[in-house]
Design a protein around this motif. Structure first.
Motif, PDB file in Angstrom:
ATOM      1  N   LEU A   1       0.827  -1.210   0.000  1.00 20.33           N
ATOM      2  CA  LEU A   1       0.000   0.000   0.000  1.00 20.33           C
ATOM      3  C   LEU A   1       0.861   1.260   0.000  1.00 20.33           C
ATOM      4  CD1 LEU A   1      -2.847  -1.021   2.473  1.00 20.33           C
ATOM      5  CD2 LEU A   1      -3.009  -0.699   0.004  1.00 20.33           C
ATOM      6  N   GLU A   2       1.952   1.215   0.734  1.00 19.05           N
ATOM      7  CA  GLU A   2       2.846   2.374   0.795  1.00 19.05           C
ATOM      8  C   GLU A   2       3.453   2.659  -0.576  1.00 19.05           C
ATOM      9  OE1 GLU A   2       6.866   2.986   3.171  1.00 19.05           O
ATOM     10  OE2 GLU A   2       5.167   2.666   4.512  1.00 19.05           O
ATOM     11  N   SER A   3       3.866   1.605  -1.281  1.00 15.83           N
ATOM     12  CA  SER A   3       4.433   1.807  -2.619  1.00 15.83           C
ATOM     13  C   SER A   3       3.379   2.354  -3.580  1.00 15.83           C
ATOM     14  CB  SER A   3       5.040   0.514  -3.149  1.00 15.83           C
ATOM     15  OG  SER A   3       4.043  -0.459  -3.288  1.00 15.83           O
ATOM     16  N   LYS A   4       2.133   1.882  -3.451  1.00 12.05           N
ATOM     17  CA  LYS A   4       1.053   2.423  -4.293  1.00 12.05           C
ATOM     18  C   LYS A   4       0.828   3.896  -4.007  1.00 12.05           C
ATOM     19  CE  LYS A   4      -1.627  -1.809  -5.026  1.00 12.05           C
ATOM     20  NZ  LYS A   4      -2.884  -2.508  -4.728  1.00 12.05           N
ATOM     21  N   VAL A   5       0.871   4.258  -2.726  1.00  9.54           N
ATOM     22  CA  VAL A   5       0.660   5.658  -2.343  1.00  9.54           C
ATOM     23  C   VAL A   5       1.777   6.531  -2.905  1.00  9.54           C
ATOM     24  CG1 VAL A   5       0.684   7.224  -0.360  1.00  9.54           C
ATOM     25  CG2 VAL A   5      -0.721   5.179  -0.307  1.00  9.54           C
ATOM     26  N   VAL A   6       3.021   6.054  -2.818  1.00 10.99           N
ATOM     27  CA  VAL A   6       4.158   6.828  -3.344  1.00 10.99           C
ATOM     28  C   VAL A   6       4.016   7.010  -4.852  1.00 10.99           C
ATOM     29  CG1 VAL A   6       6.648   6.727  -3.754  1.00 10.99           C
ATOM     30  CG2 VAL A   6       5.746   6.213  -1.500  1.00 10.99           C
ATOM     31  N   LYS A   7       3.623   5.946  -5.540  1.00 12.29           N
ATOM     32  CA  LYS A   7       3.437   6.027  -6.992  1.00 12.29           C
ATOM     33  C   LYS A   7       2.338   7.033  -7.338  1.00 12.29           C
ATOM     34  CE  LYS A   7       2.393   3.174 -11.001  1.00 12.29           C
ATOM     35  NZ  LYS A   7       1.932   1.868 -11.457  1.00 12.29           N
ATOM     36  N   CYS A   8       1.229   6.954  -6.610  1.00 16.14           N
ATOM     37  CA  CYS A   8       0.119   7.888  -6.858  1.00 16.14           C
ATOM     38  C   CYS A   8       0.545   9.329  -6.555  1.00 16.14           C
ATOM     39  CB  CYS A   8      -1.097   7.507  -6.032  1.00 16.14           C
ATOM     40  SG  CYS A   8      -1.907   6.009  -6.627  1.00 16.14           S
ATOM     41  N   ASP A   9       1.335   9.515  -5.493  1.00 18.26           N
ATOM     42  CA  ASP A   9       1.811  10.859  -5.170  1.00 18.26           C
ATOM     43  C   ASP A   9       2.676  11.422  -6.294  1.00 18.26           C
ATOM     44  OD1 ASP A   9       0.500  10.958  -2.782  1.00 18.26           O
ATOM     45  OD2 ASP A   9       2.244  10.448  -1.543  1.00 18.26           O
ATOM     46  N   LYS A  10       3.532  10.572  -6.872  1.00 13.96           N
ATOM     47  CA  LYS A  10       4.370  11.024  -7.992  1.00 13.96           C
ATOM     48  C   LYS A  10       3.512  11.413  -9.186  1.00 13.96           C
ATOM     49  CE  LYS A  10       8.592   8.529  -6.889  1.00 13.96           C
ATOM     50  NZ  LYS A  10       9.527   7.472  -7.286  1.00 13.96           N
ATOM     51  N   GLU A  11       2.498  10.586  -9.474  1.00 13.38           N
ATOM     52  CA  GLU A  11       1.598  10.895 -10.594  1.00 13.38           C
ATOM     53  C   GLU A  11       0.868  12.208 -10.350  1.00 13.38           C
ATOM     54  OE1 GLU A  11      -1.048   7.680 -11.450  1.00 13.38           O
ATOM     55  OE2 GLU A  11       0.590   6.265 -11.847  1.00 13.38           O
ATOM     56  N   ILE A  12       0.416  12.394  -9.126  1.00 13.49           N
ATOM     57  CA  ILE A  12      -0.281  13.644  -8.781  1.00 13.49           C
ATOM     58  C   ILE A  12       0.647  14.832  -8.970  1.00 13.49           C
ATOM     59  CG2 ILE A  12      -1.239  14.951  -6.829  1.00 13.49           C
ATOM     60  CD1 ILE A  12      -2.470  12.289  -5.860  1.00 13.49           C
ATOM     61  N   GLU A  13       1.898  14.675  -8.522  1.00 14.69           N
ATOM     62  CA  GLU A  13       2.860  15.770  -8.663  1.00 14.69           C
ATOM     63  C   GLU A  13       3.112  16.083 -10.134  1.00 14.69           C
ATOM     64  OE1 GLU A  13       4.723  18.729  -6.880  1.00 14.69           O
ATOM     65  OE2 GLU A  13       3.708  17.129  -5.803  1.00 14.69           O
ATOM     66  N   ASP A  14       3.260  15.046 -10.969  1.00 10.07           N
ATOM     67  CA  ASP A  14       3.448  15.254 -12.403  1.00 10.07           C
ATOM     68  C   ASP A  14       2.250  15.957 -13.026  1.00 10.07           C
ATOM     69  OD1 ASP A  14       5.900  14.052 -12.250  1.00 10.07           O
ATOM     70  OD2 ASP A  14       5.201  12.096 -13.000  1.00 10.07           O
ATOM     71  N   LEU A  15       1.054  15.533 -12.633  1.00 10.62           N
ATOM     72  CA  LEU A  15      -0.151  16.168 -13.174  1.00 10.62           C
ATOM     73  C   LEU A  15      -0.257  17.621 -12.723  1.00 10.62           C
ATOM     74  CD1 LEU A  15      -2.731  13.273 -12.838  1.00 10.62           C
ATOM     75  CD2 LEU A  15      -1.711  14.170 -14.929  1.00 10.62           C
TER      76      LEU A  15
END
Length: 178
Positions: free
Chosen positions: A78-92
């Protein structure tokens, strides 16, 4: 049609009503969360019974370690998914910022042009610039000195050494210089 303004007492009354409704909703939400938590704990964590023998205690410890490992794996996933989603959010967010920006930077592409064309593009069409550098160079005539000719026409170096060998050669050197 003119809009009617509300009196300040009416605004205050409506505001207090909204706040009381929001407070009751928040309290209800907190109670629901607590009930959900208790229900989850009763389902997944049965009450702990302490066994009497050493063998049963060791078995209980192994079981607890196994559960801890599975929970740690789930937490890591779950932590890795959250980090990935955070990166995507930052890129967006960066993309949105770029799109909102006043000037969008165009992608640069390589352009081949001569120096004349580049100067004309920079200075405008009013200025005629001719960048023929060779035309602006001075013409220089190369004079060949006689001493340089003598040095070039030395010939075989062994012959020169043989001529200068011994006392006669040294005497010739002094005579020719004088």
């Amino acid at each position: 049609m003119s809009e009617k303004k509300m009196s300040s007492s009416r605004k205050h009354h409506l505001k207090s009503l909204m706040l009381s409704i929001a407070k009751s909703l928040l309290d209800k939400e907190v109670k629901e969360r607590e009930e959900e938590r208790m229900r989850y704990m009763t389902e997944n964590c049965p009450p702990l019974s302490m066994p009497g023998s050493m063998q049963e205690l060791q078995e209980l410890c192994r079981e607890l370690h196994h559960k801890i490992d599975t929970v740690d794996e789930q937490r890591y996933d779950l932590e890795s998914k959250v980090v990935k989603c955070d990166k995507e959010i930052e890129d967006l967010k960066i993309k949105v910022q770029d799109l909102k920006g006043k000037f969008k930077k165009p992608p640069l592409r390589k352009v081949r042009m001569s120096a004349d064309a580049m100067l004309q593009a920079l200075l405008g069409s009013k200025h005629k610039v001719n960048l023929d550098l060779r035309a602006n160079l001075k013409q220089v005539k190369k004079e060949v000195k006689e001493e340089d000719k003598d040095l070039r026409d030395v010939g075989d170096w062994r012959k020169n050494i043989e001529d200068k060998a011994g006392m006669d050669g040294r005497k010739k050197m002094f005579e020719s210089e004088a």
